[in-house]
Design a protein around this motif. Structure first.
Motif, short mmCIF file in Angstrom:
data_model
loop_
_atom_site.label_atom_id
_atom_site.label_comp_id
_atom_site.label_asym_id
_atom_site.label_seq_id
_atom_site.Cartn_x
_atom_site.Cartn_y
_atom_site.Cartn_z
N LYS A 157 0.93 2.38 3.96
CA LYS A 157 0.11 2.79 2.82
C LYS A 157 1.03 3.26 1.69
O LYS A 157 1.95 4.05 1.91
CB LYS A 157 -0.85 3.93 3.22
N VAL A 158 0.75 2.77 0.48
CA VAL A 158 1.54 3.13 -0.70
C VAL A 158 0.56 3.55 -1.80
O VAL A 158 -0.39 2.84 -2.11
CB VAL A 158 2.41 1.96 -1.18
N ARG A 159 0.83 4.75 -2.38
CA ARG A 159 0.01 5.21 -3.50
C ARG A 159 0.73 4.84 -4.80
O ARG A 159 1.87 5.25 -5.02
CB ARG A 159 -0.21 6.71 -3.42
N GLU A 191 -9.70 -6.99 -2.21
CA GLU A 191 -9.31 -5.87 -1.35
C GLU A 191 -8.13 -5.14 -1.96
O GLU A 191 -7.39 -5.70 -2.77
CB GLU A 191 -8.95 -6.38 0.05
N LEU A 192 -7.96 -3.85 -1.54
CA LEU A 192 -6.86 -3.04 -2.07
C LEU A 192 -5.63 -3.26 -1.19
O LEU A 192 -5.30 -2.49 -0.29
CB LEU A 192 -7.26 -1.55 -2.09
N VAL A 196 -4.02 4.40 -7.15
CA VAL A 196 -4.72 3.64 -6.13
C VAL A 196 -3.82 3.56 -4.91
O VAL A 196 -2.59 3.48 -5.04
CB VAL A 196 -5.09 2.23 -6.64
N THR A 197 -4.44 3.61 -3.72
CA THR A 197 -3.67 3.50 -2.47
C THR A 197 -3.91 2.11 -1.90
O THR A 197 -5.06 1.70 -1.70
CB THR A 197 -4.11 4.57 -1.46
N VAL A 198 -2.84 1.42 -1.61
CA VAL A 198 -2.93 0.04 -1.12
C VAL A 198 -2.26 -0.08 0.24
O VAL A 198 -1.47 0.77 0.64
CB VAL A 198 -2.28 -0.94 -2.12
N ARG A 199 -2.62 -1.16 0.95
CA ARG A 199 -2.03 -1.45 2.25
C ARG A 199 -1.13 -2.69 2.11
O ARG A 199 -1.56 -3.71 1.57
CB ARG A 199 -3.13 -1.70 3.28
#
Length: 209
Positions: free
Chosen positions: A155-157, A142-143, A167-170
């Motif tokens: 959310k962080v890009r 998972e991201l 990529v955007t991750v949680r």
């Protein structure tokens, strides 16, 4: 009988002329009847009854077939049945127009996120299964990412300046606890921006509000 002369009396008055004519007619009729009776053998005293003919016979309308031979009767006139004609429906008789093409649906642009913080720091990845800081089971596919202070589900890009991939991750975990690194990505998130063989690199991060 010699010396006897038959004298014919001449009537000059109208009554005498009518009487003479009646006598003549009676003699002619009587002679004719007698001749017929002698030929047929019937007694002569039975005189034929005279039948008064009607003054005028009724006029009989002429038959439609008068003047035609008995065997030839007028044949009925044959009328041609009306031919069936195909009529075009009202809707088909109108000029055909091209059906309007459906308007292309444009996708609504995704809502843009507001960048509330940004910076640069070192990033790494981890892929060992464990329980994350927010209580989830860690999934390296998972991201997601770990950060020291950002609230969970932020959310962080993350962008690799070397190739421009991002990529955007949680955020769902805490870390990393190595000097110079501010974010620890899952294996799948790290592989999106660079090869996992690199191990660690400097990235640009943007915190999205």
């Amino acid at each position: 009988m010699a010396g006897r002369h038959s004298r014919i009396r001449m009537f000059t008055s109208p009554a005498g002329i009518a009487a003479t004519a009646a006598v003549g007619v009676a003699l002619v009729v009587g002679g004719t009847v007698g001749a017929v009776q002698l030929a047929s053998g019937e007694p002569a005293d039975s005189a034929p009854a005279l039948v008064d003919a009607p003054a005028s016979s009724p006029t009989v309308p002429a038959s439609p077939s008068a003047g035609l031979p008995p065997s030839a009767s007028p044949s009925p006139t044959v009328t041609a049945s009306p031919k069936a004609t195909r009529t075009q429906a009202a809707s088909r008789s109108k000029a055909r127009t091209a059906a309007p093409k459906p308007a292309a649906t444009t996708k609504k642009p995704a809502p843009t996120s507001t960048v509330v913080d940004s910076g640069s720091c070192g990033a790494s990845f981890y892929d060992e299964g464990q329980l994350t800081a927010n209580g989830e089971n860690f999934n390296p596919d998972e991201l997601t990412a770990a950060h020291k202070t950002l609230p969970f589900d932020t959310k962080v890009r993350v962008t690799n300046p070397a190739n421009g991939k991002s990529v955007t991750v949680r955020i769902n975990d805490r870390g990393p606890f190595i000097e110079g690194r501010c974010i620890d990505l899952s294996r799948a998130a790290f592989a999106t921006i660079t090869s996992v063989d690199v191990g660690a690199l400097t990235v640009k991060y943007e915190v999205l509000g």
